[in-house]
Every structure is written in structure tokens, then in C-alpha cells.
Write a protein that holds these residues in place. Sequence first.
Motif, mmCIF file in Angstrom:
data_model
loop_
_atom_site.group_PDB
_atom_site.id
_atom_site.type_symbol
_atom_site.label_atom_id
_atom_site.label_comp_id
_atom_site.label_asym_id
_atom_site.label_seq_id
_atom_site.Cartn_x
_atom_site.Cartn_y
_atom_site.Cartn_z
ATOM 1 N N CYS A 134 0.851 -1.190 0.000
ATOM 2 C CA CYS A 134 0.000 0.000 0.000
ATOM 3 C C CYS A 134 0.887 1.240 0.000
ATOM 4 C CB CYS A 134 -0.942 0.003 1.201
ATOM 5 S SG CYS A 134 -0.137 0.050 2.802
ATOM 6 N N CYS A 175 -2.517 -2.286 6.851
ATOM 7 C CA CYS A 175 -3.673 -1.597 6.296
ATOM 8 C C CYS A 175 -3.340 -0.137 5.985
ATOM 9 C CB CYS A 175 -4.836 -1.690 7.289
ATOM 10 S SG CYS A 175 -6.269 -0.694 6.857
ATOM 11 N N GLU A 191 -4.639 2.301 8.554
ATOM 12 C CA GLU A 191 -3.888 2.337 9.805
ATOM 13 C C GLU A 191 -2.562 3.086 9.640
ATOM 14 O OE1 GLU A 191 -3.509 -1.718 11.005
ATOM 15 O OE2 GLU A 191 -5.382 -1.681 12.144
#
Length: 296
Positions: free
Chosen positions: A177, A263, A266
Motif C-alpha cells: 500500500c 492496512c 492504519e
Amino acid sequence: MSEKEQTSLEIAGGCAVGFTGSISCYNADAEARFSKALLDVGKWVVKESGSLLGHIKAAIVKEDGSGITLNLTDLENGVEHHGRLGPQEKVNFSFMCAVLDVDEHELKHAMWHALDDTGLDYTLDEAPCHCHDHDHGHEHHHHDGEHGCHGRRHGHGCHCPCCRYCQEVDLEDMEACDVVLSGTLSDLKPESYMSILEAMDAVWDWIWTKEGVPECIEVTIAPEDSDWAIITMTDKDFTLLEGRFPTCAKAAFRLECVAVGVCEHEIRHRAFHALEDSGLKSAVSGKKCCCGHDHD
């Protein structure tokens, strides 16, 4: 003056200590890290005596004697930088502190540790403090009582069973990510560089605690009236500063973090709070943080 006569510093109940050494691979990043060492010693003196009465200085020079000086007399004003020194393969340094109301041995101990905590590749001209081995190599480090690795000094040659790089995980099959925060930073000083590094370190460490793998954290600082600076972290022990870190009233910034196994939401949350906790005067653009804080 005879040997029995006291100096004005001794009469006032003060002490002066210092040591010399050399630094390899010197650059703007190393200058900022040494500046942080002066600040750490200053904070220790204030904690011990209640105030900083005296001065803390460092000189960093080439073989021909030219270089820069760093001077700290007031924590609020920060470290004063005098002169300019470009990247060097090796430089010599002297680190000195003359202050009141502290123990001489403890002061030197604090100076040793402040320098050691910078992560600089340095060598002292005298024997260092004996409470640690002061090995400046990139050893594999574990914290007592912890099951997992902290990830602080992991190299790719690490074979610890709890290291993500050593687990039988195909990182290419894991989804990466890419998170970006942008906004403005105000009142940038030389020591602000270390605050940014601390924020980057906090995000890097957090990713490890979540059993993720950080790949890169990059912060771009873009003042209106000077050149941009880019700080890139690709390993816990490797940070690259491109350009000269600006000192200015206001600058735009962009923080980008690429990681695997965590994530995106997060990471964004953690990056926001890392900036907030660093002490930087930052304003992050965009919507509210998930815990209700405004990014604006």
C-alpha cells in the motif's frame, strides 16, 4: 596562574569536559544528527541542574582545518550553525561542554551517550564509556523480554526466526500500500530535521510491530523561497537527505509511506500521529483523522 588556583568556572561550581574523534561519510544528515546530540546534552543539563548555565559546542573540520561550528547556549533558541561544510569522506570533530551545577563524570557520560544515540559512524580518540560496548556496526539487536525483533538494526543477512525478512513469505505476493499525507510545516529550524526523522522512525517501527514490512518512507520539504529537500528512509539504519534542509517560517510537505502487509488506513492514522507527537508545527491537509482529529 598556579596549579592550585581555581578558574572562574571551578569557583562557580562548574566543569568543562570534552573529547575528539572522527566521523565517516559526513553530509547534511550527519550535521543534523550531531546538532541533535548537543540538544540532548542541553536537555540533560537542564534536567540535572534546572537551567543551562554555560555552553555546549562542537567543531567539525576537514584536514585543512576548515569546517563548521555548532553552539548551544539556550534550548529555546536551539543550536546555532556557523559555516558550511559539504559532503566529506571523513572529518574530525571536537565536542565540548562547559556548564554549572552538574557532575563532571556524569556530564561526560551524557555526552558520550548523546553522540552514540545519533547513529553516526564515528570513532573517538579516547576510550569511550564502559557501560556499553559502543559497537557502531549494524548488529542484529534484540530487546530483553521481547519475543519479536524490533527491526532497528536488521540487515538482509539477518537469520532471526522472528524477522519478517527471514520468514518463508514471498513478499511479491503480498499487496503493498502507498499512503501519502501532505500539508504545511511551520517554524522549521535545524533541529526540526531530527523531529522529522523521529516521526519517520515511529512509523517504521509501528509497521514492524504489526508484522508488516516497510519498504520506503519519503518526506519532501518544499519552501517557497529556497530549494526543496527530500528525506528518504529505505532501511532503519539508512536515511538519505537530498538537498540542504531548509530553515524557514513555512514550507509545504509531502510524506509518502510504502509498506507490505499492513492496512492503508492504519498507516495513515499512525503517520498523522507520528507528526503530531514529534513536536513539529504541522498542519495536514485533507479529511479528519479516524480518531476525530482534524487534519487541517
